[in-house]
Design a protein around this motif. Structure first.
Motif: not given
Length: 154
Positions: A14-18, A45-49, A53-55, A60-61
């Motif tokens: 949901g966070l990634a979708l928002v 854009v880099g921060e969003v990337f 990546a963190g999301a 995966l965790v």
């Protein structure tokens, strides 16, 4: 553990979708202001990337936690089933032993009852023979008494 993994996966999805939906300029240097959960941030854009990546790493965790919990639960079930099968096999074995012992005991009791019956029959035969001998002895004594009386009357 499974529930926690599911919550983490759904929350991060949901966070990634928002974050994706609020990003108007995908290839521009500034993404603009992104508002999530009442907070506003001006992201590039880099921060969003990096956030994506963190999301993804957290997803995966979450999946590892989900499948790890499911695997642990499956192993517990398998161990429980094996233990139950072992207990059932042991109960069946004990039942068979019980049945064989009960059969042996019944045979032994029948043999003892048969021996007791045979002993009673032998005792009855002895008693009958003793009674017959006693009657014969009594008849012999009466015959001797009669014979003495006949001799004495002459």
């Amino acid at each position: 553990m499974i529930l926690l993994g599911l919550l983490l996966v759904f929350g991060l999805a949901g966070l990634a979708l928002v974050a994706f939906m609020d990003n108007d300029g995908l290839f521009s240097t500034s993404v603009g202001a992104v508002e999530m959960f009442g907070y506003q941030a001006d992201l590039s854009v880099g921060e969003v990337f990096l956030i994506g990546a963190g999301a993804g790493a957290l997803v995966l965790v979450g999946l590892f936690m989900l499948f790890g919990g499911a695997g642990r639960r499956a192993r517990r079930r398998m161990a429980s089933r094996r233990e139950l099968q072992a207990q059932r096999a042991e109960n069946l074995d004990l039942k068979r032993k019980h049945d064989s012992i009960a059969t042996e005991l019944a045979a032994q009791r029948a043999a003892e009852a048969g021996a007791a019956d045979a002993e009673r029959e032998i005792e009855a035969e002895r008693a009958a023979r003793d009674a017959k001998l006693a009657r014969e002895a009594k008849l012999d004594r009466e015959a001797e008494i009669e014979a003495e009386e006949r001799l004495s009357t002459r």
